[in-house]
Design a protein around this motif. Structure first.
Motif, PDB file in Angstrom:
ATOM      1  N   LEU A  93       9.930  -6.963  32.447  1.00 31.77           N
ATOM      2  CA  LEU A  93      11.056  -6.564  31.594  1.00 31.77           C
ATOM      3  C   LEU A  93      11.128  -5.050  31.490  1.00 31.77           C
ATOM      4  O   LEU A  93      10.224  -4.419  30.934  1.00 31.77           O
ATOM      5  CB  LEU A  93      10.898  -7.145  30.185  1.00 31.77           C
ATOM      6  CG  LEU A  93      11.075  -8.641  30.023  1.00 31.77           C
ATOM      7  CD1 LEU A  93      11.021  -9.010  28.551  1.00 31.77           C
ATOM      8  CD2 LEU A  93      12.397  -9.100  30.612  1.00 31.77           C
ATOM      9  N   GLU A  94      12.197  -4.488  32.045  1.00 28.04           N
ATOM     10  CA  GLU A  94      12.430  -3.048  31.903  1.00 28.04           C
ATOM     11  C   GLU A  94      13.512  -2.888  30.840  1.00 28.04           C
ATOM     12  O   GLU A  94      14.577  -3.486  30.961  1.00 28.04           O
ATOM     13  CB  GLU A  94      12.942  -2.466  33.226  1.00 28.04           C
ATOM     14  CG  GLU A  94      11.959  -2.600  34.368  1.00 28.04           C
ATOM     15  CD  GLU A  94      12.582  -2.219  35.704  1.00 28.04           C
ATOM     16  OE1 GLU A  94      13.835  -2.243  35.821  1.00 28.04           O
ATOM     17  OE2 GLU A  94      11.827  -1.917  36.634  1.00 28.04           O
ATOM     18  N   SER A  95      13.253  -2.086  29.819  1.00 26.61           N
ATOM     19  CA  SER A  95      14.212  -2.010  28.714  1.00 26.61           C
ATOM     20  C   SER A  95      15.406  -1.104  28.999  1.00 26.61           C
ATOM     21  O   SER A  95      16.294  -0.981  28.165  1.00 26.61           O
ATOM     22  CB  SER A  95      13.514  -1.550  27.436  1.00 26.61           C
ATOM     23  OG  SER A  95      12.645  -2.560  27.014  1.00 26.61           O
ATOM     24  N   CYS A  96      15.428  -0.428  30.129  1.00 24.96           N
ATOM     25  CA  CYS A  96      16.636   0.331  30.479  1.00 24.96           C
ATOM     26  C   CYS A  96      16.840   0.230  31.984  1.00 24.96           C
ATOM     27  O   CYS A  96      15.942  -0.183  32.710  1.00 24.96           O
ATOM     28  CB  CYS A  96      16.534   1.790  30.044  1.00 24.96           C
ATOM     29  SG  CYS A  96      15.478   2.782  31.095  1.00 24.96           S
ATOM     30  N   THR A  97      18.016   0.594  32.431  1.00 25.25           N
ATOM     31  CA  THR A  97      18.280   0.573  33.874  1.00 25.25           C
ATOM     32  C   THR A  97      18.022   1.977  34.404  1.00 25.25           C
ATOM     33  O   THR A  97      18.904   2.811  34.394  1.00 25.25           O
ATOM     34  CB  THR A  97      19.732   0.160  34.155  1.00 25.25           C
ATOM     35  OG1 THR A  97      20.557   0.943  33.278  1.00 25.25           O
ATOM     36  CG2 THR A  97      19.970  -1.294  33.903  1.00 25.25           C
ATOM     37  N   GLN A 101       6.146  -6.287  29.734  1.00 22.85           N
ATOM     38  CA  GLN A 101       7.168  -5.422  29.136  1.00 22.85           C
ATOM     39  C   GLN A 101       6.853  -3.951  29.467  1.00 22.85           C
ATOM     40  O   GLN A 101       5.699  -3.534  29.414  1.00 22.85           O
ATOM     41  CB  GLN A 101       7.161  -5.652  27.607  1.00 22.85           C
ATOM     42  CG  GLN A 101       7.889  -4.632  26.774  1.00 22.85           C
ATOM     43  CD  GLN A 101       9.400  -4.702  26.938  1.00 22.85           C
ATOM     44  OE1 GLN A 101       9.992  -5.760  26.886  1.00 22.85           O
ATOM     45  NE2 GLN A 101      10.017  -3.549  27.149  1.00 22.85           N
ATOM     46  N   CYS A 102       7.896  -3.168  29.759  1.00 28.64           N
ATOM     47  CA  CYS A 102       7.690  -1.731  29.995  1.00 28.64           C
ATOM     48  C   CYS A 102       7.359  -1.039  28.673  1.00 28.64           C
ATOM     49  O   CYS A 102       7.317  -1.676  27.621  1.00 28.64           O
ATOM     50  CB  CYS A 102       8.945  -1.115  30.615  1.00 28.64           C
ATOM     51  SG  CYS A 102      10.274  -0.890  29.415  1.00 28.64           S
ATOM     52  N   GLY A 103       7.171   0.265  28.693  1.00 27.71           N
ATOM     53  CA  GLY A 103       6.828   1.017  27.481  1.00 27.71           C
ATOM     54  C   GLY A 103       7.920   0.974  26.428  1.00 27.71           C
ATOM     55  O   GLY A 103       7.652   1.190  25.246  1.00 27.71           O
ATOM     56  N   GLY A 104       9.163   0.726  26.823  1.00 27.44           N
ATOM     57  CA  GLY A 104      10.263   0.564  25.871  1.00 27.44           C
ATOM     58  C   GLY A 104      10.652   1.840  25.139  1.00 27.44           C
ATOM     59  O   GLY A 104      11.086   1.792  23.991  1.00 27.44           O
ATOM     60  N   CYS A 105      10.530   2.983  25.839  1.00 23.63           N
ATOM     61  CA  CYS A 105      10.794   4.252  25.141  1.00 23.63           C
ATOM     62  C   CYS A 105      12.263   4.401  24.729  1.00 23.63           C
ATOM     63  O   CYS A 105      12.576   5.187  23.847  1.00 23.63           O
ATOM     64  CB  CYS A 105      10.365   5.428  26.006  1.00 23.63           C
ATOM     65  SG  CYS A 105      11.208   5.522  27.583  1.00 23.63           S
ATOM     66  N   MET A 106      13.175   3.631  25.329  1.00 30.84           N
ATOM     67  CA  MET A 106      14.606   3.804  25.049  1.00 30.84           C
ATOM     68  C   MET A 106      15.160   2.797  24.032  1.00 30.84           C
ATOM     69  O   MET A 106      16.356   2.784  23.789  1.00 30.84           O
ATOM     70  CB  MET A 106      15.425   3.652  26.349  1.00 30.84           C
ATOM     71  CG  MET A 106      14.931   4.460  27.507  1.00 30.84           C
ATOM     72  SD  MET A 106      15.175   6.206  27.256  1.00 30.84           S
ATOM     73  CE  MET A 106      16.839   6.378  27.862  1.00 30.84           C
ATOM     74  N   VAL A 107      14.316   1.933  23.493  1.00 31.12           N
ATOM     75  CA  VAL A 107      14.813   0.894  22.570  1.00 31.12           C
ATOM     76  C   VAL A 107      13.973   0.861  21.299  1.00 31.12           C
ATOM     77  O   VAL A 107      12.908   1.478  21.235  1.00 31.12           O
ATOM     78  CB  VAL A 107      14.799  -0.505  23.245  1.00 31.12           C
ATOM     79  CG1 VAL A 107      15.820  -0.598  24.344  1.00 31.12           C
ATOM     80  CG2 VAL A 107      13.415  -0.830  23.782  1.00 31.12           C
TER      81      VAL A 107
END
Ligand code: SF4
Length: 401
Positions: free
Chosen positions: A298-302, A350-356
């Motif tokens: 899961l990447e939280s951004c494109t 899950q990725c680091g989720g820095c954008m969400v």
């Protein structure tokens, strides 16, 4: 706790033609959503930034009617449901004293994702909320219920004042990233490789946020690439904490003496933006993979995908090498819907989720954890695959979550 750089996402739900789009226009003070008398004007969710006094910038998400029907209508309802895990709060719009299956199902879904909400009885200029209807609502929920319309401009403040207390503070107040890990005057060493995946001419967000957080703690920040790490340590300055990009865990853990605490940006983010305890449990699944198992990335951004991409290239390679199993990978980026059947996956990464926001990550992962699927994040997985999981999670052991 300080900082205010997160934008809570507030969904607007209800049947068609109840003035949801007019409501978003009222709240944002602009004509952003198409408004018409024809039911079902909104198809895909429409997002708009608004300023909420006392909270700051927020994103309003206007959705299609929950009572839409036909093939296209069903697709629109599905799109509306997909928005749920991305929300921090919601407005449930009803009118004409209609509170029925649609509203009850919607409330169940909001509860399922722990999304707090306010119920608006719209069009109050035409029909007041009746005691019988309020009784029906109270059988289902104790959420605030207010009477509103989009003709009276004073309603804007009324709605915002009702909404403010239900938005969780975690949606807009940023805790310090390194809370409990460092103290004033500590030297914190950041190790940031500049490889093919690094963006041109700038640092990535987790690195910038960590740097800022060290300064917010009145501590001293030193940043090096992994190639200069040994040179820095030879100066005799002893860092209180070393934080490295997880891709360099292997090398950095060999260079940094064992008595100096070491962790990774992704591990720090696992606490800041994820479900740390669940990630800790889920990571060990990497030791129990079988041939044919599937892992969902899961990447939280494109973001732009490079040939050196961590989620799509490096992690799959390391996992296959570590497990010696023929594991398959699927990738979902940004807000794209998750596969219907999540139980087909052995693990969700899950990725680091820095954008969400943290809530957005937890809500999205909840769909997997509800099915009993193990979840973890990039940093924990990389540390585990490189045999340094215990070392890089140790700095968090003393922190009472
Ligand atoms: S949100 Fe995830 S995929 Fe996007 S830049 Fe941050 S860590 Fe990478």
């Amino acid at each position: 706790m300080k900082g205010k750089d997160l934008k809570p996402h507030i969904g607007i739900f209800g049947r068609r033609n109840l003035g949801k789009s007019s409501l978003i226009n009222l709240l944002s003070g602009q004509d952003v959503a198409i408004v018409s008398e024809q039911a079902g004007t909104t198809t895909d969710p429409v997002k708009k930034s608004v300023e909420i006094f006392g909270i700051g910038p927020a994103i309003l998400v206007d959705t299609a009617g929950i009572d839409d029907h036909g093939d296209l209508g069903a697709k629109r309802v599905e799109r509306t449901k997909q928005v749920l895990p991305t929300l921090d709060a919601a407005l449930v719009v009803m009118a004409h004293n209609s509170f029925d299956t649609e509203e009850i199902e919607l409330i169940e879904q909001l509860n399922n994702f722990s999304v707090p909400y306010v119920i608006l009885h719209q069009k109050s200029d035409l029909e007041e909320l009746q005691t019988e209807t309020l009784k029906k609502i109270r059988e289902v929920t104790e959420a605030p219920v207010i009477e509103t319309n989009t003709i009276d401009l004073a309603m804007r403040n009324k709605i915002i004042e009702a909404l403010k207390p239900v938005i969780p503070t975690t949606a807009f107040v940023k805790p310090l990233l390194l809370e409990g890990l460092i103290k004033p005057k500590d030297v914190v060493l950041l190790v940031t490789p500049i490889d093919l995946a690094a963006p041109e001419g700038r640092m990535i967000l987790p690195q910038v946020m960590a740097l800022r957080d060290v300064l917010d703690h009145d501590a001293i920040c030193v940043t090096v690439k992994e190639t200069e790490l040994e040179d820095f340590l030879k100066t005799g300055i002893r860092p209180a904490l070393v934080i490295t990009d997880s891709q360099a865990f292997g090398l950095v853990s060999q260079i940094v003496p064992k008595d100096i605490p070491l962790t990774g940006f992704s591990i720090v983010f696992a606490r800041f933006k994820g479900d740390f305890a669940n990630f800790m449990k889920g990571t060990v699944k990497l030791s129990h993979l079988n041939d044919g198992d599937k892992i969902l990335i899961l990447e939280s951004c494109t973001h732009q995908v490079t040939c050196d991409d961590i989620g799509r290239v490096k992690l799959p390679h390391w996992i296959r090498e570590f497990s010696k199993k023929n594991v398959e990978f699927d990738v979902v980026s940004g807000n794209a819907p998750l596969p219907q059947d999540l139980s087909q996956y052995a693990l969700v990464l899950q990725c680091g989720g820095c954008m969400v926001t943290r809530k957005q990550i937890i809500n999205r992962l909840k769909m997997a954890t509800d099915k009993g699927v193990a979840v973890t994040n990039y940093g924990m997985a990389i540390a585990y695959l490189h045999g340094i999981f215990d070392r890089v999670t140790a700095p968090f052991a003393h922190i009472n979550e």
